[in-house]
Design an enzyme around this catalytic site. Structure first.
Site: not given
Ligand SMILES: C[S@@+](CC[C@H](N)C(=O)[O-])C[C@H]1O[C@@H](n2cnc3c(N)ncnc32)[C@H](O)[C@@H]1O
Length: 213
Positions: A44, A69, A96, A118, A122, A154, A192-194
């Site tokens: 994931e 993450e 990353n 995310d 933009k 969403d 969690e976000y869902e």
């Molecule tokens: C909006 S949150 C969603 C978290 C989780 N998947 C959920 O649905 O509850 C997006 C997560 O992706 C991580 N993230 C974004 N870009 C990333 C990257 N390039 N590499 C690793 N993690 C990343 C962010 O730090 C954040 O914790």
């Protein structure tokens, strides 16, 4: 509030190398050694606080899972879940996603989950979207032929953009739901976000796409 990496989180992560792999480049091409098992590997990307990947690992002991993450202040919540659950088939990486090819070789991974990535709405931030073509190429470089991406969000704009990006890349659409929580899809595990977004009444979009070679 912008999430930043935090020294206290780094200290905690360092105490659990069996769960948050400190040297993932050493397992490139041989993740079965880290898990001591040769099961398929699903990852994931952007795992956040880790509910989805932990519940998936509990529900599917026959699959190995890795949650990836970027922020250590976030991944410690996933670490707490893993310490509690003691799952042999789940590991976490605090890296990353743009560096995935440093840690995984071709054929290491069978499936990539992207949950509530995310949206980066933009245009000038398009390259940061985890469904941008460069990321699709990166996933292809580490997956088996016929590997799949399972994506839910969403965010209608991100979903539409991602469908176009998948199609332009030549990915095959296997499944689509424009309202997951009002569909007959079985076995959904809420992230969690869902939970947060669906409580606000937001519709959840989901699709599965497959690399054709
Ligand atoms: C909006 S949150 C969603 C978290 C989780 N998947 C959920 O649905 O509850 C997006 C997560 O992706 C991580 N993230 C974004 N870009 C990333 C990257 N390039 N590499 C690793 N993690 C990343 C962010 O730090 C954040 O914790």
């Amino acid at each position: 509030m912008r999430l930043r990496n935090k020294p206290w989180a780094k200290d905690k992560i360092a105490q659990y190398p069996q769960y948050i792999v400190p040297n993932p480049e050493e397992y490139k091409g041989k993740w079965h050694e880290a898990f001591a098992s040769d099961q398929p590997l699903h990852i994931e990307v952007g795992t956040g606080k880790g509910r989805f990947i932990t519940e998936m690992a509990k529900a599917h002991p026959e699959i190995n899972y890795i949650g990836i993450e970027l922020f250590d202040s976030v991944i410690v919540a996933a670490l707490d879940r893993l310490i509690e659950a003691e799952l042999p088939n789940l590991k976490l990486l605090n890296v990353n996603a743009k560096d995935l090819a440093k840690f995984f070789a071709k054929n290491d991974v069978q499936r990539v989950y992207l949950n509530f990535s995310d949206p980066w709405p933009k245009k000038r931030h398009e390259k940061r979207r985890l469904t941008y073509k460069d990321f699709l190429k990166l996933y292809e470089e580490i997956m088996t032929d016929g590997g799949e991406i399972h994506f839910k969000t969403d965010n209608q704009g991100l979903f539409e953009y991602s469908l176009m990006s998948f199609s332009a890349y030549g990915l095959l659409l296997k499944f689509i739901s424009l309202d997951l929580h009002n569909s007959d899809f079985e076995g959904n595990i809420m992230t969690e976000y869902e939970e947060k977004f669906s409580e606000k009444g937001n519709r959840i979009y989901r699709c599965e796409v497959k690399y054709q070679h």
